[in-house]
Scaffold this active site. Structure first.
Site, PDB file in Angstrom:
ATOM      1  N   GLU A 127      93.116 -25.523  71.208  1.00 42.01           N
ATOM      2  CA  GLU A 127      92.313 -24.637  72.023  1.00 42.01           C
ATOM      3  C   GLU A 127      91.420 -24.459  71.787  1.00 42.01           C
ATOM      4  O   GLU A 127      90.876 -23.660  71.814  1.00 42.01           O
ATOM      5  CB  GLU A 127      93.694 -23.562  71.576  1.00 42.01           C
ATOM      6  CG  GLU A 127      95.153 -23.711  72.642  1.00 42.01           C
ATOM      7  CD  GLU A 127      95.814 -22.273  72.613  1.00 42.01           C
ATOM      8  OE1 GLU A 127      95.014 -21.341  72.267  1.00 42.01           O
ATOM      9  OE2 GLU A 127      97.286 -22.125  73.150  1.00 42.01           O
ATOM     10  N   ASN A 169      94.974 -30.599  70.668  1.00 39.93           N
ATOM     11  CA  ASN A 169      95.947 -29.889  71.541  1.00 39.93           C
ATOM     12  C   ASN A 169      95.763 -28.452  72.499  1.00 39.93           C
ATOM     13  O   ASN A 169      95.177 -27.782  71.943  1.00 39.93           O
ATOM     14  CB  ASN A 169      96.959 -29.734  70.400  1.00 39.93           C
ATOM     15  CG  ASN A 169      98.047 -29.325  71.312  1.00 39.93           C
ATOM     16  OD1 ASN A 169      99.168 -29.853  71.960  1.00 39.93           O
ATOM     17  ND2 ASN A 169      98.824 -27.661  71.437  1.00 39.93           N
ATOM     18  N   HIS A 206     102.278 -25.912  79.573  1.00 41.53           N
ATOM     19  CA  HIS A 206     102.812 -24.452  79.864  1.00 41.53           C
ATOM     20  C   HIS A 206     102.351 -24.073  81.298  1.00 41.53           C
ATOM     21  O   HIS A 206     101.311 -23.803  81.566  1.00 41.53           O
ATOM     22  CB  HIS A 206     102.319 -23.759  79.074  1.00 41.53           C
ATOM     23  CG  HIS A 206     102.694 -23.666  77.614  1.00 41.53           C
ATOM     24  ND1 HIS A 206     103.465 -23.403  77.117  1.00 41.53           N
ATOM     25  CD2 HIS A 206     102.125 -23.232  77.020  1.00 41.53           C
ATOM     26  CE1 HIS A 206     103.757 -23.242  75.530  1.00 41.53           C
ATOM     27  NE2 HIS A 206     102.867 -23.313  75.707  1.00 41.53           N
ATOM     28  N   GLU A 235     103.847 -28.555  74.596  1.00 41.78           N
ATOM     29  CA  GLU A 235     104.672 -27.287  74.694  1.00 41.78           C
ATOM     30  C   GLU A 235     104.864 -27.010  75.904  1.00 41.78           C
ATOM     31  O   GLU A 235     105.339 -25.782  76.512  1.00 41.78           O
ATOM     32  CB  GLU A 235     103.731 -26.252  74.157  1.00 41.78           C
ATOM     33  CG  GLU A 235     102.865 -26.263  72.576  1.00 41.78           C
ATOM     34  CD  GLU A 235     102.214 -25.561  72.566  1.00 41.78           C
ATOM     35  OE1 GLU A 235     102.357 -24.407  73.179  1.00 41.78           O
ATOM     36  OE2 GLU A 235     101.376 -26.369  71.399  1.00 41.78           O
ATOM     37  N   ASP A 237     106.634 -26.161  78.958  1.00 48.25           N
ATOM     38  CA  ASP A 237     108.084 -25.162  79.781  1.00 48.25           C
ATOM     39  C   ASP A 237     107.258 -23.894  81.270  1.00 48.25           C
ATOM     40  O   ASP A 237     105.823 -24.454  81.385  1.00 48.25           O
ATOM     41  CB  ASP A 237     107.429 -23.620  78.885  1.00 48.25           C
ATOM     42  CG  ASP A 237     107.047 -22.901  78.740  1.00 48.25           C
ATOM     43  OD1 ASP A 237     105.496 -23.210  79.525  1.00 48.25           O
ATOM     44  OD2 ASP A 237     106.945 -21.923  78.154  1.00 48.25           O
TER      45      ASP A 237
HETATM   46  C1  XIL Z   1     103.251 -19.408  70.981  1.00 54.26           C
HETATM   47  C2  XIL Z   1     104.497 -18.764  70.069  1.00 54.26           C
HETATM   48  O1  XIL Z   1     105.294 -18.972  70.852  1.00 54.26           O
HETATM   49  C3  XIL Z   1     105.182 -17.199  70.041  1.00 54.26           C
HETATM   50  O2  XIL Z   1     105.867 -17.112  70.033  1.00 54.26           O
HETATM   51  C4  XIL Z   1     103.425 -16.398  69.347  1.00 54.26           C
HETATM   52  O3  XIL Z   1     103.790 -15.055  69.401  1.00 54.26           O
HETATM   53  C5  XIL Z   1     102.384 -17.149  69.873  1.00 54.26           C
HETATM   54  O4  XIL Z   1     102.754 -18.193  70.378  1.00 54.26           O
HETATM   55  N1  XIL Z   1      99.823 -21.992  72.747  1.00 54.26           N
HETATM   56  C6  XIL Z   1     100.064 -22.936  71.122  1.00 54.26           C
HETATM   57  C7  XIL Z   1     101.806 -21.864  71.253  1.00 54.26           C
HETATM   58  O5  XIL Z   1      99.489 -23.157  70.950  1.00 54.26           O
HETATM   59  O6  XIL Z   1     101.575 -22.387  69.407  1.00 54.26           O
HETATM   60  C8  XIL Z   1     101.403 -21.013  71.022  1.00 54.26           C
HETATM   61  O7  XIL Z   1     102.957 -20.490  71.122  1.00 54.26           O
HETATM   62  C9  XIL Z   1     101.224 -20.552  73.171  1.00 54.26           C
HETATM   63  C10 XIL Z   1     100.802 -21.352  73.625  1.00 54.26           C
END
Ligand code: XIL
Length: 299
Positions: A127, A169, A206, A235, A237
């Site tokens: 990020e 990422n 996401h 990741e 969802d």
């Molecule tokens: C999130 C986790 O799912 C949570 O449990 C935590 O509180 C915060 O981080 N991008 C990422 C992940 O790279 O590491 C994040 O995970 C979600 C967004």
């Protein structure tokens, strides 16, 4: 095939999930995770605050719990994440300049040495770009150490564990028309041209109402792959878990030879970091949602 992992394996890919170590004792959770997935990402346990809570004192307890569970059950592991503006321990948050740069390098070396040879992919940097139309780097203590912090992280990581694929990422980089996507593309292109060691790009994926799935995701995956890096959905969802959107993401990965696999960010909706979005493939009671069947059919 009747599991996600076995179905993905038919095309040489994996299907993974984020695992929270604290949930492994929940037998419904661990049974689904073990049955369906063949790759694991620690949801929080390999982040900076977890692995180096005090400077120079590493704690691999929780990360190892996830790693051991994965290995015992025959799954590969994605390491997440070594350099990030978020979830930094307090001591790191208060550092700057060359001291912080040294601490970042020390962190990468310490964590990668511990898991050397045992991690399929590492998210080396997470990020680093801003949202919106600027295409600029995100402001952070790491960014303020100098624009070269990302390439230093990757060079350090390559030396620490030459066997791991090294990934950059990010999120909001799935839509090809967005400035953030183009900024990340320019960075990866530059790294490949200058020989900075980068092997893969992770698309968090996401998807939600502000940042929905768009069919040009396939163009994005293809364009990055054409630069000579692997790509992965890291990741996934989707707010509301539209079966169509889940199937489309799956097909997009399968359409790109260099797409290594897909990881969903949790098992049941109740395990999600955004439970109010009901964004995952399994219900609270562990039953398969329509999105599950859509993904399985698409694989
Ligand atoms: C999130 C986790 O799912 C949570 O449990 C935590 O509180 C915060 O981080 N991008 C990422 C992940 O790279 O590491 C994040 O995970 C979600 C967004």
């Amino acid at each position: 095939e009747n599991t996600l992992g076995a179905a993905a394996a038919q095309s040489g890919r994996y299907f993974g999930t984020a695992i929270a170590s604290g949930r492994l004792g929940d037998s419904t959770y661990s049974a689904i995770a073990n049955r369906e997935f063949d790759s694991v990402t620690a949801e929080n346990e390999m982040k900076i605050d977890a692995t180096e809570p005090r400077r120079g004192q590493f704690d691999f307890t929780a990360g190892d719990r996830v790693h051991h569970w994965a290995v015992q059950n025959g799954k590969q592991v994605r390491g997440h994440t070594l350099a990030w503006h978020s979830q930094q321990p307090g001591w790191m948050q208060s550092l700057s300049g060359s001291t912080l740069r040294q601490a970042m390098v020390g962190h990468i070396n310490g964590v990668m040495a511990h898991d050397k040879g045992k991690i399929a992919q590492w998210d080396v940097v997470n990020e680093a770009f801003q949202d919106g139309s600027s295409g600029a780097r995100r402001d952070s203590n790491l960014q303020r150490t100098g624009n070269d912090w990302i390439e230093v992280a990757f060079r350090t990581a390559r030396a620490a564990d030459p066997a791991a694929k090294l990934c950059y990422n990010d999120y909001n980089v799935e839509n090809w028309t967005w400035a953030k996507t183009q900024a990340m593309y320019a960075m990866v292109k530059d790294f490949k041209q200058r020989g900075v060691p980068i092997d893969c790009v992770g698309f968090q994926s996401h998807f939600n109402n502000d940042s929905p799935y768009h069919s040009n995701f396939r163009t994005t995956l293809r364009s990055f792959a054409a630069l000579g890096v692997d790509v992965a959905v890291t990741e996934l969802d989707i707010q509301g878990a539209s079966p169509t959107a889940y199937a489309d993401v799956t097909k997009d990965c399968l359409a790109v030879a260099r797409c290594l696999g897909i990881t969903v960010w949790g098992v049941r909706d109740t395990d999600s970091w955004r439970p109010e979005h009901s964004p995952l493939l399994f219900n609270a009671n562990g039953s398969k949602k329509p999105a599950y069947t859509a993904v399985l059919d698409a694989l």
